[in-house]
Design a protein around this motif. Structure first.
Motif, PDB file in Angstrom:
ATOM      1  N   THR A 210      59.202 -27.567  49.712  1.00 24.81           N
ATOM      2  CA  THR A 210      60.289 -27.981  50.613  1.00 24.81           C
ATOM      3  C   THR A 210      61.611 -27.364  50.167  1.00 24.81           C
ATOM      4  OG1 THR A 210      59.194 -30.067  51.133  1.00 24.81           O
ATOM      5  CG2 THR A 210      61.564 -29.957  51.532  1.00 24.81           C
ATOM      6  N   GLN A 211      61.889 -27.451  48.880  1.00 27.11           N
ATOM      7  CA  GLN A 211      63.164 -26.910  48.388  1.00 27.11           C
ATOM      8  C   GLN A 211      63.196 -25.389  48.501  1.00 27.11           C
ATOM      9  OE1 GLN A 211      64.366 -30.529  45.300  1.00 27.11           O
ATOM     10  NE2 GLN A 211      64.269 -28.434  44.546  1.00 27.11           N
ATOM     11  N   LEU A 212      62.093 -24.740  48.244  1.00 29.84           N
ATOM     12  CA  LEU A 212      62.041 -23.283  48.395  1.00 29.84           C
ATOM     13  C   LEU A 212      62.385 -22.881  49.822  1.00 29.84           C
ATOM     14  CD1 LEU A 212      61.269 -20.458  47.240  1.00 29.84           C
ATOM     15  CD2 LEU A 212      58.928 -20.927  48.000  1.00 29.84           C
ATOM     16  N   ARG A 213      61.821 -23.554  50.808  1.00 26.52           N
ATOM     17  CA  ARG A 213      62.085 -23.235  52.211  1.00 26.52           C
ATOM     18  C   ARG A 213      63.556 -23.460  52.576  1.00 26.52           C
ATOM     19  NH1 ARG A 213      57.373 -26.665  55.168  1.00 26.52           N
ATOM     20  NH2 ARG A 213      57.117 -25.070  56.753  1.00 26.52           N
ATOM     21  N   ILE A 214      64.086 -24.599  52.138  1.00 33.22           N
ATOM     22  CA  ILE A 214      65.473 -24.923  52.486  1.00 33.22           C
ATOM     23  C   ILE A 214      66.440 -23.961  51.799  1.00 33.22           C
ATOM     24  CG2 ILE A 214      67.281 -26.679  52.337  1.00 33.22           C
ATOM     25  CD1 ILE A 214      64.995 -27.174  54.455  1.00 33.22           C
ATOM     26  N   PHE A 215      66.197 -23.646  50.520  1.00 32.14           N
ATOM     27  CA  PHE A 215      67.089 -22.713  49.812  1.00 32.14           C
ATOM     28  C   PHE A 215      67.028 -21.316  50.437  1.00 32.14           C
ATOM     29  CE2 PHE A 215      66.466 -25.365  45.678  1.00 32.14           C
ATOM     30  CZ  PHE A 215      67.258 -26.364  46.207  1.00 32.14           C
ATOM     31  N   LYS A 216      65.835 -20.915  50.855  1.00 31.17           N
ATOM     32  CA  LYS A 216      65.717 -19.612  51.546  1.00 31.17           C
ATOM     33  C   LYS A 216      66.479 -19.637  52.868  1.00 31.17           C
ATOM     34  CE  LYS A 216      62.801 -16.823  49.263  1.00 31.17           C
ATOM     35  NZ  LYS A 216      63.039 -15.394  48.998  1.00 31.17           N
TER      36      LYS A 216
END
Length: 268
Positions: A210-216
């Motif tokens: 989830t965090q990877l997607r949002i940070f991207k």
């Protein structure tokens, strides 16, 4: 001052406060450290700050405090990113704020003081009575006005299998990754992959993903004209409302509010 050489100047005078403002262009700053503590503010995009254990995502209109002696590399998501740095000598006895890495919102008072320094580059010493009191007050205000640190970082995996898996997830961020299929693709069971995330990263698969997607998505929001619906698809969300709600939970603001933060301050 040339981008290439300013790092060698930061610690030359151990008692000075060193000031440096620049447009990043295609500058990538390799792993290095300073004897001084670093205040790093960016506008116009996202800056990646990589330490030995974590990758930080520093968005526009936020700042990062990097403690003295912390090895880190810096690179921007866009050549238009402006980086504003202040480096402070740190006494041996100092408060906890200055001892740990953190990303924070910047308040209006700090913003105005920072912009007051925007044409200053190089050493600022105590005898410069028109400049030194301003940057010294800035350092004092950092600690006094600090808000809650934002957890805009992902841990680096150390297990070779997880290094490959997280790279695959990042490279194919536009696809939706479900744990069973991901595990199967790397010849693992669901349970073993789930345990590997918890053991190596101290984080569940779903939280990391989830965090990877949002940070991207931050990079696309700040550095493109794609619609928010398009960006949702680009980070693997089929539903724009789901993306917007998840973004809001992680970042504290809607994607549309974050996009406004891409404007660059020029007035002081």
């Amino acid at each position: 001052m040339n981008n290439k050489y300013y790092l060698t100047e930061v610690d030359k005078n151990p008692k000075s406060i060193f000031c440096y403002h620049t447009t990043m262009n295609d500058l990538f700053i390799e792993h290095h450290s300073h004897d001084k503590g670093q205040f790093l503010y960016t506008e116009g995009g996202v800056v990646h700050v990589k330490t030995n254990t974590r990758m930080y995502y520093l968005p526009a209109r936020h700042y990062m405090w990097i403690p003295a002696g912390t090895k880190h590399a810096i690179y921007p998501s866009s050549p238009k990113v402006i980086m504003r740095n202040l480096y402070f000598p740190m006494p041996s006895q100092t408060s906890d704020f200055y001892k740990k890495e953190g990303i924070y919102h910047i308040n209006n008072l700090l913003m105005e003081l920072l912009l007051f320094t925007k044409n200053w580059n190089g050493d600022i010493i105590k005898t410069q009575t028109n400049k030194y009191p301003i940057v010294y007050a800035f350092k004092t205000l950092l600690e006094q006005s600090v808000s809650q640190a934002l957890h805009l970082e992902l841990p680096h995996p150390t297990d070779s299998r997880l290094i490959s898996i997280t790279k695959y997830m990042s490279d194919k961020i536009d696809q939706e990754h479900l744990l069973p299929k991901l595990a199967s693709s790397f010849s693992m069971t669901d349970k073993s992959l789930y345990r590997l995330f918890k053991k190596d990263l101290n984080m569940s698969f779903i939280k990391y993903y989830t965090q990877l997607r949002i940070f991207k998505s931050l990079e696309y929001l700040m550095n493109s004209d794609y619609s928010i619906s398009q960006i949702a698809n680009m980070v693997g969300y089929n539903s724009m409302p789901t993306f917007s709600n998840t973004f809001s939970k992680v970042m504290g603001k809607r994607p549309s509010e974050y996009r406004k933060a891409n404007e660059i301050y020029t007035a002081s």
